[in-house]
Every structure is written in C-alpha cells, then in structure tokens.
Scaffold this active site. Sequence first.
Site, PDB file in Angstrom:
ATOM      1  N   HIS A  56       0.848  -1.203   0.000  1.00  0.00           N
ATOM      2  CA  HIS A  56       0.000   0.000   0.000  1.00  0.00           C
ATOM      3  C   HIS A  56       0.876   1.244   0.000  1.00  0.00           C
ATOM      4  CE1 HIS A  56       0.727  -0.499   4.309  1.00  0.00           C
ATOM      5  NE2 HIS A  56       0.185   0.666   4.588  1.00  0.00           N
ATOM      6  N   HIS A  58       1.422   3.920   1.874  1.00  0.00           N
ATOM      7  CA  HIS A  58       1.961   4.685   3.013  1.00  0.00           C
ATOM      8  C   HIS A  58       3.489   4.768   2.977  1.00  0.00           C
ATOM      9  CE1 HIS A  58      -1.856   4.279   5.726  1.00  0.00           C
ATOM     10  NE2 HIS A  58      -1.921   5.302   4.895  1.00  0.00           N
ATOM     11  N   HIS A  61       6.041   2.185   3.975  1.00  0.00           N
ATOM     12  CA  HIS A  61       6.089   0.942   3.182  1.00  0.00           C
ATOM     13  C   HIS A  61       6.723   1.159   1.807  1.00  0.00           C
ATOM     14  CE1 HIS A  61       3.605  -1.360   6.070  1.00  0.00           C
ATOM     15  NE2 HIS A  61       3.306  -0.123   6.424  1.00  0.00           N
ATOM     16  N   HIS A 114      -7.591  -0.231   5.677  1.00  0.00           N
ATOM     17  CA  HIS A 114      -6.502   0.613   6.204  1.00  0.00           C
ATOM     18  C   HIS A 114      -6.227   1.722   5.180  1.00  0.00           C
ATOM     19  CE1 HIS A 114      -2.675   1.596   8.156  1.00  0.00           C
ATOM     20  NE2 HIS A 114      -2.057   1.409   7.012  1.00  0.00           N
ATOM     21  N   HIS A 171       4.074  -4.538  11.044  1.00  0.00           N
ATOM     22  CA  HIS A 171       4.606  -3.848  12.231  1.00  0.00           C
ATOM     23  C   HIS A 171       4.703  -4.763  13.436  1.00  0.00           C
ATOM     24  CE1 HIS A 171       4.354   0.369  10.727  1.00  0.00           C
ATOM     25  NE2 HIS A 171       3.400  -0.140   9.954  1.00  0.00           N
TER      26      HIS A 171
HETATM   27 FE    FE Z   1       2.596   0.795   8.157  1.00  0.00          FE
HETATM   28 ZN    ZN Z   2       0.052   1.713   6.552  1.00  0.00          ZN
END
Ligand code: FE
Ligand code: ZN
Length: 255
Positions: A56, A58, A61, A114, A171
């Site tokens: 994704h 973010h 990442h 998310h 995480h």
């Molecule tokens: Fe993350």
């Molecule tokens: Zn994330």
Amino acid sequence: MAAEIRLFPCLDDNFGYLIHDPVSKATAAIDAPEAGPIIAALDKEGWTLTDILVTHHHGDHVGGIAELKQKYTCRVVAPHDKKAEIKQVDVRVKEGDRVMVGGLTARVIETPGHTLDHITYVFDDDKAVFSADALFSIGCGRVFEGSYPMMWDSLLKLRALPDNFKVYCGHEYTASNVKFALGIEPDNAALKARAAEVSKLRADGKPTIPVTIGDEKKANTFLRADVASVAEAVGLAGKSAAEVFGELRERKNKG
Ligand code: FE
Ligand code: ZN
C-alpha cells in the site's frame, strides 16, 4: 525447493522482509520501509534484489523504493490505485493476480480498509501471508481510508486462509495489541497463551512474528468480532460483526 524468508526491523517498528527462491536466486522485498536495512539483509545473504512487492502507498512501506530501484534496477509490483501515489511502479496488480518471484508464486488478495489500495501477497506453496497493515498479530490496521464493514470483509478473507499458513505483518505491534485484547477477552485461553509467549519473546529481544492463521483465529479479538462473547463484551450483543468490529477498532484507537 522451499522459499527462504528473512525478517528484520526497519524504521521504528516496521518489519522488513525478503523472500528468496534458492533455485532461480530471485529475491523480493515485501514493501520497502527504508533501503538501508534491506540492503544490509541482502548483503548478509549474498542475495540480489529482483523485485519489490508493495502492499500500500503509506510512506513507511514505500520510502525505500527509489534508492533500491536505483541500486538493483529491480521490478516494482504495486496495487492498482486510482491516484497512483506509489511512484516507479512497473506492474500493477489486483485481486486474483499472480506475481512470480523467480519460481515462487504470490497470489494477490485485495484487503482494503486501512487504505483503499491495500493488498496482501499470499505465497500458497510456501504457506506465507504478507499482510502488511491489514492483519497484525492480535490486531489489525487502523481504518484510515475505508469503512469498518470493508475492513471486516478484508479480515474475513485472511481468516479464511489455511490454519497452517504463517502471517508476516507490517509492524511489531503485538505487545500493545495483546494488552488491548486482554481487556476485551480476559478469559480467552489462546490469547492468554499468546500473551505469555509475546512477553517472553519481547524480553529476549525477539520478534513476535510469524504467527499462524490458526493461532490468530483463536487469539486475535479483531478476527472474533462475530463471536457472541466478544459482541457482549463491547455491549453490542446481537449486532452485526462489522459493527462489533468497528467498536473494537474505535476502542483501540482511543487506547
Ligand atoms: Fe505501516
Ligand atoms: Zn500503513
């Protein structure tokens, strides 16, 4: 031959992952939180990066992609996302697509909630699930872009995977997740066992990952939003699983 998987810390609490095909020597990083630890992990094994499989958009990442692509000219595989926020992508994938890493095969499962673009890579032959910020051990990602019913549906897809598949998430949040979950399900024996295991692993400075889908099904309260006792514990007896899930997620956000 079975894939080799390496796990190592990146940034504050992200996991970096490498999956390596010993036959073709292809190696993929699952996400690229930052380049340094990924390069160090590759050097340690004498592996060369051939692919980055992005889950994704973010920053924690994708932050390492530019430097890794420059160094290895590797292929970047990423989700279809209308805003194309992830740069330098070579291949865009969607639900049901298959991605080859040398001779290894990853299957793409869309797991939005998310973020809207979030995908999970499942290596069926290697029983490995890279769930990033969809499913954590004893938790799940915050719902930033999607809705609670959408995220619950994504978690149901992951919960439906075989019990012996291993979850490699984005995480190291397990200890905090366990603390929260015990507040909802203090008498869940599988959760209590996981809590003891997590305390020991953390005390020894070890990661709490991987964990199996089967164990998560029993101990992860967020995967149990359709269990009557969990609905009751949050005062939502008889309500839909998506509503119970939403309440759990809101309580965790405040915690
Ligand atoms: Fe993350
Ligand atoms: Zn994330």
